[in-house]
Structure formats: C-alpha cells, structure tokens
Design an enzyme around this catalytic site. Structure first.
Site, PDB file in Angstrom:
ATOM      1  N   GLU A 103      52.398  43.789  42.669  1.00  7.58           N
ATOM      2  CA  GLU A 103      51.332  43.972  43.676  1.00  7.58           C
ATOM      3  C   GLU A 103      50.622  45.330  43.522  1.00  7.58           C
ATOM      4  OE1 GLU A 103      54.987  45.838  45.113  1.00  7.58           O
ATOM      5  OE2 GLU A 103      54.499  43.929  44.129  1.00  7.58           O
TER       6      GLU A 103
ATOM      7  N   ASN B  79      40.941  40.307  23.149  1.00  9.72           N
ATOM      8  CA  ASN B  79      42.410  40.229  23.255  1.00  9.72           C
ATOM      9  C   ASN B  79      42.874  38.777  23.191  1.00  9.72           C
ATOM     10  OD1 ASN B  79      43.838  42.918  23.744  1.00  9.72           O
ATOM     11  ND2 ASN B  79      41.985  43.107  24.961  1.00  9.72           N
TER      12      ASN B  79
ATOM     13  N   ASP C 274      48.422  47.914  37.925  1.00  9.49           N
ATOM     14  CA  ASP C 274      48.982  48.567  36.727  1.00  9.49           C
ATOM     15  C   ASP C 274      50.337  49.224  37.023  1.00  9.49           C
ATOM     16  OD1 ASP C 274      45.650  49.698  36.113  1.00  9.49           O
ATOM     17  OD2 ASP C 274      46.635  47.878  35.392  1.00  9.49           O
TER      18      ASP C 274
ATOM     19  N   GLY D 127      36.735  38.627  25.408  1.00  8.98           N
ATOM     20  CA  GLY D 127      37.886  37.874  24.917  1.00  8.98           C
ATOM     21  C   GLY D 127      38.439  38.331  23.584  1.00  8.98           C
TER      22      GLY D 127
ATOM     23  N   HIS E 140      46.673  46.980  29.404  1.00 10.50           N
ATOM     24  CA  HIS E 140      45.826  48.038  29.985  1.00 10.50           C
ATOM     25  C   HIS E 140      45.495  49.041  28.881  1.00 10.50           C
ATOM     26  CE1 HIS E 140      44.114  50.653  33.010  1.00 10.50           C
ATOM     27  NE2 HIS E 140      44.762  51.649  32.428  1.00 10.50           N
TER      28      HIS E 140
ATOM     29  N   ILE F 213      41.061  40.395  41.153  1.00 11.49           N
ATOM     30  CA  ILE F 213      42.279  40.829  41.856  1.00 11.49           C
ATOM     31  C   ILE F 213      43.206  39.631  42.034  1.00 11.49           C
ATOM     32  CG2 ILE F 213      43.085  41.799  44.064  1.00 11.49           C
ATOM     33  CD1 ILE F 213      41.403  43.753  42.514  1.00 11.49           C
ATOM     34  N   LEU F 214      44.524  39.869  41.932  1.00 11.49           N
ATOM     35  CA  LEU F 214      45.519  38.839  42.272  1.00 11.49           C
ATOM     36  C   LEU F 214      46.332  39.409  43.432  1.00 11.49           C
ATOM     37  CD1 LEU F 214      46.612  37.754  38.689  1.00 11.49           C
ATOM     38  CD2 LEU F 214      45.151  36.464  40.283  1.00 11.49           C
TER      39      LEU F 214
ATOM     40  N   ASN G  53      50.035  41.999  31.559  1.00  9.58           N
ATOM     41  CA  ASN G  53      48.669  42.521  31.475  1.00  9.58           C
ATOM     42  C   ASN G  53      48.582  43.581  30.392  1.00  9.58           C
ATOM     43  OD1 ASN G  53      45.925  43.069  32.446  1.00  9.58           O
ATOM     44  ND2 ASN G  53      46.754  45.013  33.182  1.00  9.58           N
TER      45      ASN G  53
HETATM   46  C1  GRF Z   1      38.485  46.010  27.320  1.00 10.68           C
HETATM   47  O1  GRF Z   1      38.089  47.160  28.052  1.00 10.68           O
HETATM   48  C2  GRF Z   1      39.922  46.120  26.956  1.00 10.68           C
HETATM   49  O2  GRF Z   1      40.253  47.460  26.623  1.00 10.68           O
HETATM   50  C3  GRF Z   1      40.615  45.694  28.206  1.00 10.68           C
HETATM   51  O3  GRF Z   1      39.780  44.670  28.749  1.00 10.68           O
HETATM   52  C4  GRF Z   1      38.435  44.844  28.269  1.00 10.68           C
HETATM   53  C5  GRF Z   1      37.865  43.598  27.645  1.00 10.68           C
HETATM   54  O4  GRF Z   1      38.743  43.131  26.711  1.00 10.68           O
HETATM   55  N1  GRF Z   1      41.950  45.221  27.950  1.00 10.68           N
HETATM   56  P1  GRF Z   1      38.478  41.701  25.967  1.00 10.68           P
HETATM   57  O5  GRF Z   1      37.627  41.984  24.761  1.00 10.68           O
HETATM   58  O6  GRF Z   1      37.751  40.794  26.963  1.00 10.68           O
HETATM   59  O7  GRF Z   1      39.845  41.212  25.604  1.00 10.68           O
END
Ligand code: GRF
Length: 206
Positions: free
Chosen positions: A151, A16, A154, A14, A113, A96-97, A111
């Site tokens: 769908e 992010n 990325d 978490g 990436h 997956i969604l 999202n």
């Molecule tokens: C990490 O690999 C990040 O680069 C990707 O998701 C993974 C976990 O991120 N976006 P977080 O620390 O759970 O946000």
C-alpha cells in the site's frame, strides 16, 4: 511444475513489456507465461507490442467506467480472474492501486522503479521526474529496482536492483534511456522469473 500465469500492466510505450516478451521468447522465464496485457489507457503503444506478440490484451479505462477507483479495480479484478492470473507485473504502469487491492494480491504484484530505492521514490517520482531529481541531487550512481507492491508507493520488499553510472552531460532523457537499457530491461525479466519460480515452489510444497 506449472507455469505461473502473468498479467503485465502498462500505461505507455511498453519497453519493459517488450523486454519481458523477448525474455519469454528466449526461454528466460521458464516458470512463467505472459497470458494477458492490461493498459489503463486505450492508446498505450504497449498494447501494439502485445498484439504483435499474439498476447491477449485489453484497455481498462477508469473514466469509461464512471471514474471511480472501485469500478476500475472491480473491472481489473474480473479480467485477472477470467485469465486465471497468478502474478501481476507493473511495467511502466502509472495508475494507483488501492491498499485493499494490493492486500488481496499480497506478494503477487511486482513493480519496476527507475531508481535505486529508497532514493527518488514515492509519490510524484515517476517517469522523467525520477531522473530530474537524481540529476538535481548530483548522484554519480543511479539505477533500477524491482520490488513487491504494497500500500506504500514504492514501499514493498526489494527483490532486485542494478546500478547504472550517471555520466557527465547526462540529461533526464539520456539517463532514463541508459537506466532502461542497462538496468530495467535486465532485472525485470530476471525478477519475474525468480518470483514465478518461488510461487511454483510454494505450490508444490503446499
Ligand atoms: C519509464 O519511465 C520507465 O523508466 C518506467 O516506466 C516508464 C515507461 O516505461 N519503469 P515503459 O517503456 O512503458 O516500459
């Protein structure tokens, strides 16, 4: 203008999510409000971060619901409706969604990436695998991308990107950390605010 109600979907540490919470607290996401955090694993540390921030949070675990994608998405949809969510932010979310789910939420799921799409993305490119591939290819620049979710894994329209230098001696972990710190944690809050602002504008113009 009304603040858009945001749900953040998580699977792991978490960081992010934390960047989003910190940005919201600092007033950097004025067009949105984090109203819900959903993890697809009951032990995701991201849920602790949500609790510390006083945010409503829950785990929706597919195997506890009989194991079908339909049951998982039905439970997710019900919770999102209960909290009147406008925008879904996938922050390290690894489940997956389905196409029907992403179509229902067209241009309302974004999202983060950890590469410069279209490099090192698509099926199998998640977490450290992304950085292992970048180092194997020998790229000198990598980075992160925020994109709309459709769908195609990325495959949605790109919203923001930020480049990060690959340094000599980098291993997947050091590269991942640098990309998180210098790119992901910067562009996810920024992109979230941009999309919330757009949604609010659409509402007032409707
Ligand atoms: C990490 O690999 C990040 O680069 C990707 O998701 C993974 C976990 O991120 N976006 P977080 O620390 O759970 O946000």
């Amino acid at each position: 203008m009304r603040r858009q109600r945001i749900a953040v979907l998580v699977s792991g540490g978490g960081t992010n999510l934390q960047a989003l919470l910190d940005a919201e607290a600092a007033g950097a996401v004025p067009s949105g409000e984090i109203c819900l955090v959903v993890a697809n694993k009951a032990d995701a540390y991201a849920l602790e971060r949500a609790a510390k921030a006083g945010k409503p949070h829950t785990a929706i675990v597919r195997k506890d619901l009989g194991g079908s994608q339909e049951a998982f998405e039905a439970a997710l949809q019900e919770t999102l409706e209960e909290y009147r969510i406008d925008l879904i932010v996938l922050a390290g979310f690894l489940a997956i969604l389905s196409a029907s789910f992403t179509e229902r939420w067209d241009r309302r799921i974004i999202n983060i990436h950890p590469s410069l799409i279209p490099s090192f993305c698509g099926p199998g490119f998640y977490g450290l695998h992304v950085h292992e591939a970048a180092l194997r290819r020998g790229v000198k620049i990598s980075g992160a991308t925020v994109h709309y979710v459709n769908e195609i894994p990325d495959g949605g329209e790109i919203i923001l990107q930020k480049a990060v230098e690959v340094l000599p001696g980098d291993d997947p972990e050091t590269l991942q950390k640098r990309i998180m710190r210098e790119a992901e944690w910067q562009i996810l809050p920024k992109a979230t605010e941009m999309v919330c602002h757009l949604l609010s504008q659409d509402e007032t113009e409707a």
